[in-house]
Design a protein around this motif. Structure first.
Motif, PDB file in Angstrom:
ATOM      1  N   UNK A 229     -84.942 136.398  23.206  1.00  0.00           N
ATOM      2  CA  UNK A 229     -84.564 137.114  21.983  1.00  0.00           C
ATOM      3  C   UNK A 229     -83.105 137.541  22.064  1.00  0.00           C
ATOM      4  N   UNK A 230     -82.690 138.007  23.236  1.00  0.00           N
ATOM      5  CA  UNK A 230     -81.319 138.479  23.434  1.00  0.00           C
ATOM      6  C   UNK A 230     -80.310 137.356  23.179  1.00  0.00           C
ATOM      7  N   UNK A 231     -80.611 136.173  23.663  1.00  0.00           N
ATOM      8  CA  UNK A 231     -79.706 135.036  23.464  1.00  0.00           C
ATOM      9  C   UNK A 231     -79.638 134.634  21.995  1.00  0.00           C
ATOM     10  N   UNK A 232     -80.789 134.659  21.319  1.00  0.00           N
ATOM     11  CA  UNK A 232     -80.826 134.255  19.912  1.00  0.00           C
ATOM     12  C   UNK A 232     -80.116 135.260  19.007  1.00  0.00           C
ATOM     13  N   UNK A 233     -80.292 136.551  19.292  1.00  0.00           N
ATOM     14  CA  UNK A 233     -79.721 137.583  18.425  1.00  0.00           C
ATOM     15  C   UNK A 233     -78.320 138.014  18.848  1.00  0.00           C
ATOM     16  N   UNK A 234     -77.882 137.544  20.021  1.00  0.00           N
ATOM     17  CA  UNK A 234     -76.593 137.923  20.595  1.00  0.00           C
ATOM     18  C   UNK A 234     -76.481 139.440  20.779  1.00  0.00           C
ATOM     19  N   UNK A 235     -77.562 140.015  21.272  1.00  0.00           N
ATOM     20  CA  UNK A 235     -77.612 141.436  21.614  1.00  0.00           C
ATOM     21  C   UNK A 235     -78.103 141.546  23.050  1.00  0.00           C
ATOM     22  N   UNK A 236     -77.853 142.689  23.665  1.00  0.00           N
ATOM     23  CA  UNK A 236     -78.278 142.869  25.052  1.00  0.00           C
ATOM     24  C   UNK A 236     -79.777 143.176  25.104  1.00  0.00           C
ATOM     25  N   UNK A 237     -80.354 142.953  26.266  1.00  0.00           N
ATOM     26  CA  UNK A 237     -81.774 143.256  26.463  1.00  0.00           C
ATOM     27  C   UNK A 237     -82.025 144.744  26.260  1.00  0.00           C
ATOM     28  N   UNK A 238     -81.107 145.546  26.753  1.00  0.00           N
ATOM     29  CA  UNK A 238     -81.240 146.998  26.626  1.00  0.00           C
ATOM     30  C   UNK A 238     -81.257 147.455  25.180  1.00  0.00           C
ATOM     31  N   UNK A 239     -80.384 146.865  24.364  1.00  0.00           N
ATOM     32  CA  UNK A 239     -80.338 147.261  22.953  1.00  0.00           C
ATOM     33  C   UNK A 239     -81.621 146.862  22.235  1.00  0.00           C
TER      34      UNK A 239
END
Length: 60
Positions: free
Chosen positions: A34-44
């Motif tokens: 999900x993080x790679x697809x949304x370009x957000x960090x895992x923490x966020x």
């Protein structure tokens, strides 16, 4: 010489982003993916899931 630090860029969560996050939660998509697809960090992603009251990741 001083090291350059990366500037933090914060992006607002749109209704579409939240809808996608809920769909991935239901599908039990791994957080890394999900993080790679949304370009957000895992923490966020995890923080937003806590705020929304949904589980995230395949191990719940």
């Amino acid at each position: 010489m001083a090291k350059k630090t990366k500037k933090t860029v914060r992006r607002e969560w749109t209704n579409g982003d939240i809808k996608d996050l809920k769909a991935h939660s239901k599908a039990r998509t791994p957080v890394v993916k999900i993080a790679k697809m949304t370009k957000r960090t895992e923490g966020s992603l995890r923080q937003k899931a806590i705020v929304l009251g949904i589980g995230l990741g395949h191990q719940r």
